[in-house]
Design an enzyme around this catalytic site. Structure first.
Site, PDB file in Angstrom:
ATOM      1  N   SER A 116       0.838  -1.198   0.000  1.00 41.20           N
ATOM      2  CA  SER A 116       0.000   0.000   0.000  1.00 41.20           C
ATOM      3  C   SER A 116       0.881   1.259   0.000  1.00 41.20           C
ATOM      4  O   SER A 116       1.665   1.454  -0.918  1.00 41.20           O
ATOM      5  CB  SER A 116      -0.954  -0.053   1.207  1.00 41.20           C
ATOM      6  OG  SER A 116      -1.993   0.873   1.080  1.00 41.20           O
TER       7      SER A 116
ATOM      8  N   ASP B 129      -8.000  -5.353  -6.464  1.00 39.53           N
ATOM      9  CA  ASP B 129      -7.745  -4.173  -5.636  1.00 39.53           C
ATOM     10  C   ASP B 129      -8.517  -2.978  -6.194  1.00 39.53           C
ATOM     11  O   ASP B 129      -8.347  -2.606  -7.357  1.00 39.53           O
ATOM     12  CB  ASP B 129      -6.239  -3.877  -5.610  1.00 39.53           C
ATOM     13  CG  ASP B 129      -5.823  -2.917  -4.505  1.00 39.53           C
ATOM     14  OD1 ASP B 129      -6.626  -2.040  -4.131  1.00 39.53           O
ATOM     15  OD2 ASP B 129      -4.689  -3.039  -4.025  1.00 39.53           O
TER      16      ASP B 129
ATOM     17  N   HIS C  69      -7.511  -5.249  -1.898  1.00 41.65           N
ATOM     18  CA  HIS C  69      -6.327  -4.578  -1.358  1.00 41.65           C
ATOM     19  C   HIS C  69      -5.711  -5.379  -0.212  1.00 41.65           C
ATOM     20  O   HIS C  69      -4.488  -5.402  -0.048  1.00 41.65           O
ATOM     21  CB  HIS C  69      -6.713  -3.176  -0.886  1.00 41.65           C
ATOM     22  CG  HIS C  69      -5.547  -2.333  -0.502  1.00 41.65           C
ATOM     23  ND1 HIS C  69      -4.533  -2.017  -1.381  1.00 41.65           N
ATOM     24  CD2 HIS C  69      -5.212  -1.736   0.677  1.00 41.65           C
ATOM     25  CE1 HIS C  69      -3.633  -1.265  -0.778  1.00 41.65           C
ATOM     26  NE2 HIS C  69      -4.020  -1.087   0.482  1.00 41.65           N
TER      27      HIS C  69
END
Length: 338
Positions: free
Chosen positions: A130, A285, A314
């Site tokens: 991330s 995602d 994600h």
């Protein structure tokens, strides 16, 4: 909360937007031992609101990130509550007055920790999930001669406009709570934090994750149980509203093109990366779609796109699903062998 970390202080740390933190503090934890010639170090930055212990799922003697072999440094992001943040910085940069921090600033502070404190001149790799992925890209752009490999997973080198729009909803959820008081609250604006959690819940996992009710695999009996127990619990777990907003600003403004020398040219910055790379978006995602990373990889000199399959979205990169963890670990093992 884990207290087993160290603090590195940088005096008079001037940020990219001009503010100077008189005593910037980087909280970090290391795993393993630095070898004599200081050539076995890997940097593994934290993510949005994450703390160092929340990276440990990918570290272990049975993993590619083996502390018996590598010296793994996990620096906490500025703004996360352990490193210098709104919640722990004295006046005048306390609370809502904390300055804006770019990804470039984050990595420059980490570079000082790595080089001046540890005396490390080369890195085996920089990896991250991330926002940690964004920092991995930034390391490779800022210090191309130092970083040998990067493995960014579920993240990007530049924050997309769609991602910025999502973050505006998170920001609004927090700041429109009457208890927020323009950031000068005495107690956390919990209604706003719970609302932000509900916004996040629709994005962190894929549509198929919810269709298949995979939250039950995590021990939640119902959708509402998951929304409250996991998501609201996540945002209320010792996370400060001003800290979240500081990191949100960093995320929204992520762009390797803003590295000095590139004049905002994201593509030129990506082209400058010399590190070997495996870039790993997750198939479902919603923040960082595969197509976005396919585009970014197209400008890199020595990069492979490898998609994490499955429906965890994600959070395929969060260590919550064994198959995803094994897939990421296998790619990292392969990259480290190159």
């Amino acid at each position: 909360m884990s207290e087993d970390y160290e603090i590195y202080q940088i005096n008079n740390f001037t940020l990219q937007h001009g503010a100077t933190l008189k005593e910037a503090k980087i909280a970090y934890k290391t795993y393993g031992q630095l070898n004599k010639d200081k050539t076995n170090a890997i940097v593994y930055p934290t993510w949005y609101s994450g703390r160092h212990w929340e990276n440990e799922w990918l570290i272990g003697r049975d993993k590619a990130l083996d502390p018996e072999r590598y010296f793994i440094i996990v620096p906490n992001m500025l703004g996360n509550g352990l490193s210098s943040s709104p919640s722990n910085t004295p006046e005048p940069y306390n609370a809502s007055h904390f300055p804006n921090v770019t990804v470039y600033d984050q990595v420059r502070a980490q570079h000082e920790l790595v080089t001046k404190h540890f005396g490390i001149e080369t890195l085996v790799a920089v990896i991250g999930w991330s926002m940690g992925a964004g920092q991995s890209f930034q390391w490779a752009v800022s210090y191309p001669e130092m970083v040998q490999r990067i493995l960014p997973f579920c993240g990007s080198a530049r924050t997309s406009e769609h991602n910025i729009v999502f973050l505006e909803a998170v920001k609004a959820a927090i700041t429109t709570d009457a208890a927020f008081l323009q950031g000068d609250y005495q107690t956390q604006p919990t209604k706003g934090l719970r609302a932000a959690a509900r916004v996040y819940a629709g994005w962190g996992f894929s549509q198929a994750f919810y269709w298949e009710q995979l939250y039950k695999k995590l021990g939640y009996a119902s959708l509402e149980d998951f929304l409250v127990g996991f998501w609201e619990g996540f945002f209320l777990d010792d996370r400060d509203a001003n800290n979240l907003l500081t990191m949100l600003w960093t995320w929204q403004h992520g762009n390797v093109g803003n590295t000095p020398g590139f004049n905002g040219d994201h593509e030129a910055a990506l082209s400058s990366i010399k590190a070997k790379a495996i870039v790993m978006p997750a198939e479902r995602d919603l923040y960082f779609p595969v197509d976005d990373e396919k585009y970014e990889v197209s400008f890199m000199q020595d990069a492979e796109l490898r998609v994490i399959p499955g429906v965890w979205g994600h959070f395929a990169g969060a260590g919550m699903n064994e198959e995803d963890t094994a897939f990421i670990d296998a790619a990292l093992r392969e990259l480290l062998a190159r």
